[in-house]
Design a protein around this motif. Structure first.
Motif, short mmCIF file in Angstrom:
data_model
loop_
_atom_site.label_atom_id
_atom_site.label_comp_id
_atom_site.label_asym_id
_atom_site.label_seq_id
_atom_site.Cartn_x
_atom_site.Cartn_y
_atom_site.Cartn_z
N TYR A 1 -36.68 11.18 -22.10
CA TYR A 1 -35.45 10.68 -21.48
C TYR A 1 -34.27 11.59 -21.82
O TYR A 1 -33.46 11.93 -20.96
N LYS A 2 -34.18 12.00 -23.09
CA LYS A 2 -33.11 12.90 -23.50
C LYS A 2 -33.21 14.24 -22.76
O LYS A 2 -32.20 14.78 -22.29
N LEU A 3 -34.40 14.78 -22.64
CA LEU A 3 -34.58 16.05 -21.93
C LEU A 3 -34.14 15.92 -20.48
O LEU A 3 -33.46 16.80 -19.94
N GLY A 4 -34.54 14.83 -19.83
CA GLY A 4 -34.15 14.63 -18.45
C GLY A 4 -32.66 14.49 -18.26
O GLY A 4 -32.06 15.12 -17.39
N LEU A 5 -32.05 13.67 -19.10
CA LEU A 5 -30.60 13.45 -18.98
C LEU A 5 -29.81 14.71 -19.29
O LEU A 5 -28.84 15.04 -18.58
N PHE A 6 -30.18 15.42 -20.34
CA PHE A 6 -29.44 16.63 -20.69
C PHE A 6 -29.63 17.71 -19.63
O PHE A 6 -28.72 18.50 -19.37
N THR A 7 -30.82 17.76 -19.03
CA THR A 7 -31.03 18.73 -17.94
C THR A 7 -30.09 18.44 -16.79
O THR A 7 -29.42 19.35 -16.28
N LEU A 8 -29.99 17.20 -16.36
CA LEU A 8 -29.09 16.86 -15.27
C LEU A 8 -27.63 17.04 -15.68
O LEU A 8 -26.80 17.46 -14.87
N ALA A 9 -27.31 16.74 -16.93
CA ALA A 9 -25.94 16.92 -17.41
C ALA A 9 -25.52 18.38 -17.38
O ALA A 9 -24.33 18.70 -17.23
N SER A 10 -26.48 19.29 -17.50
CA SER A 10 -26.15 20.73 -17.51
C SER A 10 -25.82 21.26 -16.13
O SER A 10 -25.24 22.34 -16.00
N VAL A 11 -26.16 20.49 -15.09
CA VAL A 11 -25.92 20.97 -13.72
C VAL A 11 -25.06 20.04 -12.90
O VAL A 11 -24.65 20.38 -11.79
N ASP A 12 -24.75 18.85 -13.42
CA ASP A 12 -23.99 17.85 -12.67
C ASP A 12 -22.81 17.40 -13.50
O ASP A 12 -22.98 16.79 -14.56
N ALA A 13 -21.60 17.66 -13.02
CA ALA A 13 -20.39 17.32 -13.75
C ALA A 13 -20.26 15.83 -14.03
O ALA A 13 -19.69 15.43 -15.04
N LYS A 14 -20.83 15.01 -13.16
CA LYS A 14 -20.74 13.57 -13.36
C LYS A 14 -21.35 13.17 -14.69
O LYS A 14 -20.80 12.32 -15.40
N PHE A 15 -22.47 13.78 -15.04
CA PHE A 15 -23.16 13.41 -16.27
C PHE A 15 -22.76 14.30 -17.44
O PHE A 15 -22.91 13.92 -18.59
N GLY A 16 -22.28 15.49 -17.16
CA GLY A 16 -22.00 16.44 -18.23
C GLY A 16 -20.57 16.43 -18.75
O GLY A 16 -20.29 17.04 -19.77
N LYS A 17 -19.68 15.72 -18.08
CA LYS A 17 -18.26 15.82 -18.43
C LYS A 17 -17.96 15.36 -19.85
O LYS A 17 -17.13 15.95 -20.56
N THR A 18 -18.63 14.30 -20.30
CA THR A 18 -18.35 13.81 -21.66
C THR A 18 -18.96 14.70 -22.72
O THR A 18 -18.46 14.80 -23.83
N ILE A 19 -20.05 15.38 -22.38
CA ILE A 19 -20.71 16.26 -23.35
C ILE A 19 -19.91 17.53 -23.55
O ILE A 19 -19.77 18.04 -24.68
N LYS A 20 -19.38 18.08 -22.47
CA LYS A 20 -18.69 19.36 -22.53
C LYS A 20 -17.24 19.22 -22.96
O LYS A 20 -16.54 20.21 -23.14
N ALA A 21 -16.77 18.00 -23.12
CA ALA A 21 -15.37 17.79 -23.51
C ALA A 21 -15.09 18.33 -24.91
O ALA A 21 -15.96 18.33 -25.76
#
Length: 351
Positions: A331-351
């Protein structure tokens, strides 16, 4: 997506990982299971990993502390291939007999031995070709593919498929082993040869290995001779820790070695053995779950793009622990993969 889907309700057994309601066609990330476990040289059972993780994934709560509205990440699942599982089981019996024969000092030049060895290599070659063909089709549809093994030989076809799409990328390899052996025990597509085989592709710009703590002299010599390979051994990581270097700093150093596009190859035995007691070749030492999680998060936070991944060598054994750990890492691998290419999911991580 079904209008009735409730991310707060119990997981529904719908043949999709985590009970998510998305079809492969409408998904951004496809989970492709490869129930294959032929050349494992010590303990077996990884071919049961995909089904065990599928079952365990229904107990994974869909809220995620890193990714907002994680349940809405469109992760779809392809059916587990029963024919591949049956082919694996049949060839596993032959491979085990060959391994025992070699361990007992049998003649490796005998005609009968060589014929059986070639039959195993041919079966594995067909598996790799099947994986490449299947994953190439989804890549053509502009989907990201995450491969669920199976032993560590299974992702070669996916890596080959990605090499036809991306001119250059790196591999982040989390594993107790270097997997740089050449045709280990005579098996061309051995689980212990996956990184040797992957590195034959000119598109592989860098191989960054993390938590390695078991390797042979030949593998060490390859690492020293090939400037594309950077190993952060488990011993070096722990020594740096004892000398005051924290995990955040170590992750920064690891991520700095990676190019912009990254494929993640995650052998569950990269974790500490208590998290994967039934994996094929457990080794003392390794990463905690939270260390691995933080490393994956660091990749996303750096702004690098994850183009695909695999999770392999989860062998469920008699209980549910290994599969539970594997499902949560998946689950973590899937979510982090999508977060790396989709701003919707990655915005909180890259802040």
């Amino acid at each position: 997506m079904s209008k009735e889907f409730d991310p707060n309700d119990i997981g529904i057994s719908n043949d999709n990982f985590f009970g998510l309601p998305y079809t492969p066609e409408e998904s951004d990330l496809i989970l492709y299971s490869v129930p294959w476990d032929v050349t494992t040289s010590y303990g077996g059972g990884a071919s049961h990993g995909p089904q065990a993780m599928l079952n365990a994934s229904l107990q994974v709560d869909l809220f995620d502390f890193d990714v907002p509205e994680a349940w809405s990440a469109k992760i779809g699942s392809l059916p587990i291939d029963d024919d591949m599982y049956n082919t694996s089981s049949k060839n596993r019996d032959v491979a085990e007999a060959l391994i025992t024969y070699m361990e007992e000092g049998g003649d490796r030049e005998s005609r009968k031995f060589l014929q059986r060895l070639e039959s195993i290599n041919e079966a594995c070659r067909e598996m790799v070709a099947t994986v490449k063909e299947e994953t190439s089709e989804w890549l053509r549809r502009e989907k990201i593919v995450g491969l669920v093994g199976g032993d560590h030989s299974t992702p070669l076809g996916l890596i080959q498929a990605l090499a036809e799409v991306h001119p250059s990328f790196g591999i982040l390899h989390i594993d107790a082993h270097a997997d740089l052996r050449v045709a280990y025990e005579g098996f061309t597509y051995s689980h212990a040869s996956i990184m040797h085989n992957a590195m034959q592709l000119p598109q592989i710009e860098k191989l960054v290995q993390v938590a390695v703590r078991d390797l042979c002299q030949d593998e060490f010599d390859v690492i020293q001779a090939d400037s594309r390979i950077k190993m952060f051994s488990d011993y070096d990581l722990k020594s740096d820790c004892f000398n005051g270097k924290n995990w955040h700093q170590q992750c920064e150093a690891i991520v700095a070695e990676l190019p912009q596009k990254v494929y993640i190859s995650f052998d569950i035995d990269g974790l500490t053995p208590e998290l994967c007691p039934n994996t094929g070749t457990p080794v003392v030492g390794g990463l905690t779950f939270n260390q691995a999680h933080y490393l994956l998060k660091s990749v996303v936070k750096s702004g690098k793009q994850i183009i695909g991944f695999d999770l392999n060598e989860v062998s469920p054994g008699e209980g549910e622990w290994d599969a539970s750990v594997g499902a949560r890492m998946l689950y973590k691998l899937g979510l982090f993969t999508l977060a790396s290419v989709d701003a919707k999911f990655g915005k909180t991580i890259k802040a």
